[in-house]
Design an enzyme around this catalytic site. Structure first.
Site, PDB file in Angstrom:
ATOM      1  CG  HIS A 383      -8.731   3.510   2.207  1.00  0.00           C
ATOM      2  ND1 HIS A 383      -8.132   4.652   2.671  1.00  0.00           N
ATOM      3  CD2 HIS A 383      -7.751   2.583   2.084  1.00  0.00           C
ATOM      4  CE1 HIS A 383      -6.828   4.424   2.812  1.00  0.00           C
ATOM      5  NE2 HIS A 383      -6.572   3.182   2.470  1.00  0.00           N
ATOM      6  CG  HIS A 384     -11.786  -0.324   6.551  1.00  0.00           C
ATOM      7  ND1 HIS A 384     -12.359  -1.554   6.815  1.00  0.00           N
ATOM      8  CD2 HIS A 384     -12.797   0.496   6.179  1.00  0.00           C
ATOM      9  CE1 HIS A 384     -13.671  -1.467   6.609  1.00  0.00           C
ATOM     10  NE2 HIS A 384     -13.955  -0.241   6.220  1.00  0.00           N
ATOM     11  CD  GLU A 385      -3.438   3.558   6.610  1.00  0.00           C
ATOM     12  OE1 GLU A 385      -3.107   3.324   5.438  1.00  0.00           O
ATOM     13  OE2 GLU A 385      -2.905   2.983   7.598  1.00  0.00           O
ATOM     14  CD  GLU A 464       0.685   0.127   4.206  1.00  0.00           C
ATOM     15  OE1 GLU A 464      -0.493   0.172   4.580  1.00  0.00           O
ATOM     16  OE2 GLU A 464       1.061   0.618   3.141  1.00  0.00           O
ATOM     17  CD  GLU A 482       1.802  -1.220  -0.430  1.00  0.00           C
ATOM     18  OE1 GLU A 482       2.095  -0.173  -1.001  1.00  0.00           O
ATOM     19  OE2 GLU A 482       1.583  -1.276   0.796  1.00  0.00           O
ATOM     20  CD  GLU A 488       2.713   3.304  -1.482  1.00  0.00           C
ATOM     21  OE1 GLU A 488       1.550   3.699  -1.316  1.00  0.00           O
ATOM     22  OE2 GLU A 488       3.368   2.706  -0.607  1.00  0.00           O
TER      23      GLU A 488
HETATM   24  C1  NOJ Z   1      -0.108   3.272   2.048  1.00  0.00           C
HETATM   25  C2  NOJ Z   1      -0.781   2.548   0.933  1.00  0.00           C
HETATM   26  O1  NOJ Z   1       0.108   1.677   0.283  1.00  0.00           O
HETATM   27  C3  NOJ Z   1      -1.341   3.562  -0.016  1.00  0.00           C
HETATM   28  O2  NOJ Z   1      -1.889   2.931  -1.132  1.00  0.00           O
HETATM   29  C4  NOJ Z   1      -2.350   4.409   0.716  1.00  0.00           C
HETATM   30  O3  NOJ Z   1      -2.813   5.413  -0.164  1.00  0.00           O
HETATM   31  C5  NOJ Z   1      -1.742   5.062   1.944  1.00  0.00           C
HETATM   32  N1  NOJ Z   1      -1.070   4.083   2.741  1.00  0.00           N
HETATM   33  C6  NOJ Z   1      -2.790   5.743   2.806  1.00  0.00           C
HETATM   34  O4  NOJ Z   1      -3.659   4.782   3.349  1.00  0.00           O
HETATM   35 CA    CA Z   2       2.435   1.048   1.127  1.00  0.00          CA
END
Ligand code: NOJ
Ligand code: CA
Length: 702
Positions: A383-385, A464, A482, A488
């Site tokens: 996961h790369h946020e 995003e 997405e 969510e």
């Molecule tokens: C928004 C993403 O759509 C979601 O799936 C994720 O858990 C959160 N950002 C945190 O990265």
């Molecule tokens: Ca989102």
């Protein structure tokens, strides 16, 4: 409903049919028809202004609309033209998707290339290329290499879409803080202003249109702006200084696409966007594998655990092992772990430089867990946020994907949580600027990530994102994304949560762009304990049906392991349902009301059906005529109980088996907010010759 004829022999015909010498500004219109003579595009210079129009079986669909560009430097490139030459050619070929909702796709179109040259001054040249299919039109611009035009800045794209009436439209607003995450508005088009694409229209005389773009590479993304009447002007998402697109000449725009069908389902089994993308560029695709995953994710959205460090940290070694054990026991391919890396403490969405993409929190044994997973036939999903800190990400990206490759992490979910025009960019002079997610700057970034990931054999699931424009054909590691309200929103959306009709709109809007990581499969639908004011707006059976209706090659079982273990019978459907299909057929479709989709598994003779409704109950009938004739099947049916209702009784589900065949008409009784999911598995051997319909060989795949 249209099916690609399986027996169609691969056939390509490229032939130049006509070339004309220079024509005057008042030249007669130039026409190109689709191969089956369904659609016709007419290009016309009107007093030197380039225009096009589109008709279907003789009826206008797009009225005369302008074409061209306005440049920052020099006079506009949308007038004063004459036609230098025209050229037509034809293609009819079948190509094979590495993975997808349809294995073999037919690309059958006629192409018209118009070369324009300015009639006075130092004449500049512009090409417009039309491809006309029976079910849609694509056109793009090419600014050829020419003296005096080296680097250009586009101030406006002049393209218009002039509709023939105030059509009913399904749209989300553009240039708003929450990117593509808005509920769809269903209104006459005159009630819209600036909208994202894909945007969908229904005409009074029963046509369905979707405007979008294909092959968005190194350009700004296109939104539509209804300035007057029934006409939308293209509004490109600008850089922070107002320029829309900058770059060297030659320059080629993405395709502007118009899908045209006489039924809503005809928009779904329409592969125009993929056909307009370049073939696969990856020579080795053996590491690209669609599949299903679980994860440490929903528990954070419910507030049970947290991304940040501390006592509530969700991404602990122990919790991850529990998820890996669960995935291994039930046959899932991946375990997504969010909050594994340093940087989540404090306001992570505001801090643009805190995230490390290689350093785990101390209570997360990244290397040990990657091993633990692999030994059990499961892979961690990275996961790369970024929180919109794309410069911080780009600095680390190479190392981050190299680490994934080393640890056997084959898929990464990325994220760009940042509001509106809030992506930081530093220029060469060290000045910082704020960019949109959807302008040329970020289009370049998203592309860089796809190519870097591919070099390290990593598949992507982008949240995003930039909208899908079919690049998965060229870069088949670009799996899913997405780009709309996903599950969510049911966790914390409050009044903005997904209403029962949301998933009956998505297949005709967002999903026309490409696969979506909606993350279905919530079994505990009400979670009063954690989020008393939120809940899921579906029945349990509808959650299952979403796996068939909303296509994603990486598909999540989003709920907590214990919620699946508490309901093993419906969970069986999620375990069984594939993520890679041979064929897709739309059985019923009414936008915003209901949709039924049947898909054939790519790796077996099984078929699956997903049928969903909005808040209204319905009884539909699925004609199983797509099954092999003369063969019996067991239908494993997961349907709403007779008193099911998303609001009052969401858990009532009936799971039953029936013997069916291609002559069966299977009733589908959908509760308010409900659905039906069906697996059809053969009970008797095939009667057709061996080999037909077999999975593709490596050589056949692009
Ligand atoms: C928004 C993403 O759509 C979601 O799936 C994720 O858990 C959160 N950002 C945190 O990265
Ligand atoms: Ca989102």
């Amino acid at each position: 409903m249209s099916r690609t004829p399986l027996a169609l022999i691969l056939q390509t015909a490229m032939c130049v049919l006509s070339t004309q010498a220079v024509l005057a500004a008042s030249a007669p219109p130039v026409e190109v028809q689709s191969p089956g003579k369904v659609l016709k595009v007419t290009f016309e210079l009107r007093d030197g202004v380039p225009t096009y129009r589109v008709s279907r079986l003789g009826r206008p669909v797009i009225e005369t609309s302008r074409l061209g560009f306005v440049l920052r430097q020099g006079p506009p490139l949308d007038r004063g033209f004459k036609i230098a030459s025209t050229q037509t050619s034809s293609v009819d070929e079948i190509w094979t998707q590495v993975w997808g909702e349809e294995r073999r796709i037919r690309d059958r179109h006629n192409e018209l290339v118009i070369e324009l040259t300015e009639s006075s001054g130092d004449p500049r040249r512009l090409q417009i290329i039309f491809r006309v299919f029976d079910d849609g039109v694509g056109f793009r611009y090419h600014i050829p290499a020419q003296a005096g035009l080296d680097n250009i800045e586009i101030a406006e794209e002049a393209t218009q879409f002039a509709f023939t009436g105030d059509h009913r439209a399904w749209w989300i607003p553009a240039f708003e803080p929450n990117r593509y995450e808005y509920r769809y508005t269903d209104s006459p088009l005159s009630k819209s202003d600036k909208v994202h694409t894909p945007v969908t229209f229904e005409t009074a005389d029963g046509l369905y249109l979707s405007i979008h773009e294909a092959a968005l590479v190194d350009f700004a993304s296109m939104t539509l702006w209804r300035k007057q009447g029934n006409t939308f002007d293209v509004e490109l998402v600008p850089w922070s200084d107002g320029v829309k697109v900058r770059g060297p000449v030659p320059m080629t725009s993405p395709w502007r696409t118009i899908q045209i069908a006489d039924s809503p389902g005809g928009l779904i089994d329409n592969y125009l966007i993929l056909n307009l993308n370049e073939p696969n560029k990856l020579s080795d695709v053996s590491w690209i594998k669609p599949g299903k995953y679980v994860g440490i994710w929903w528990e954070m959205h419910l507030g049970i655990s947290a991304w940040s460090s501390g006592p509530k940290h969700g991404a602990t070694t122990e919790n991850t092992k529990r998820h890996i054990d669960f995935a291994a026991k039930h046959g899932f391919d991946g375990v997504l772990v969010e909050g594994w890396n340093v940087g989540w403490d404090g306001e992570w969405w505001a801090a643009k430089t805190n995230f490390s993409f290689t350093k785990p929190y101390p209570d997360y044994d990244l290397v040990g867990l990657a091993d633990y997973a692999r030994q059990r036939g499961v892979r961690l999903i990275g996961h790369h946020e970024t929180g919109g800190g794309v410069e911080n990400y780009e600095r680390q990206m190479e190392d981050a994907f190299a680490l994934c490759q080393k640890l056997g992490i084959r898929a990464v979910k990325t994220g760009y949580v940042a509001h509106g025009q809030n992506i930081q960019r530093t220029d060469e002079a060290g000045q910082t600027h704020k960019e949109w997610h959807h302008g040329q700057h970020m289009v370049r970034h998203y592309q860089k990530v796809v190519e870097t990931a591919a070099r390290h054999q990593v598949m992507l699931d982008v949240h995003e994102p930039i909208k899908d424009t079919g690049l998965r054909r060229t870069w088949p590691n670009m799996m899913t994304r997405e780009g709309a309200c996903g599950m969510e929103f049911d966790a914390w959306g409050g009044e903005n949560r997904n209403h029962p009709d949301h998933t009956t709109i998505l297949p005709f809007t967002r999903l026309l762009a490409g696969p979506m990581d909606f993350t279905p499969g919530i079994f505990d639908l009400t979670y009063e304990e954690h989020r008393p004011n939120d809940r899921v707006s579906t029945t349990l059976a509808k959650q299952l049906a979403l796996y068939v209706v909303l296509y994603s090659p990486l598909n999540m079982a989003a709920d907590l392991p214990q919620n699946y273990e508490a309901k093993p019978e419906p969970f069986q459907f999620i375990k069984d349902v594939p993520t890679d299909w041979d064929e897709t057929i739309v059985l019923h479709a009414r936008i915003g009301d209901f949709v039924t989709i049947a898909r054939k598994d790519r790796n077996s003779d099984d078929w699956y059906i997903g049928s969903i409704t909005d808040e209204a109950p319905r009884t539909l009938e699925a004609n199983l005529g797509f099954l092999d004739a003369g063969r019996e099947y067991i239908a494993e049916i997961y349907r709403d109980g007779s008193d099911a209702d998303w609001e009052k009784n969401p858990y009532a589900i009936v799971i039953e088996e029936k013997r069916v065949s291609s002559t069966t008409k299977l009733p589908l009784r959908l509760a308010p907010g409900g659905g039906t999911a069906v697996r059809l598995r053969p009970a008797t051997p095939a009667t057709r010759p061996a080999g037909e319909g077999a999975p593709p060989t490596a050589a056949e795949a692009e």
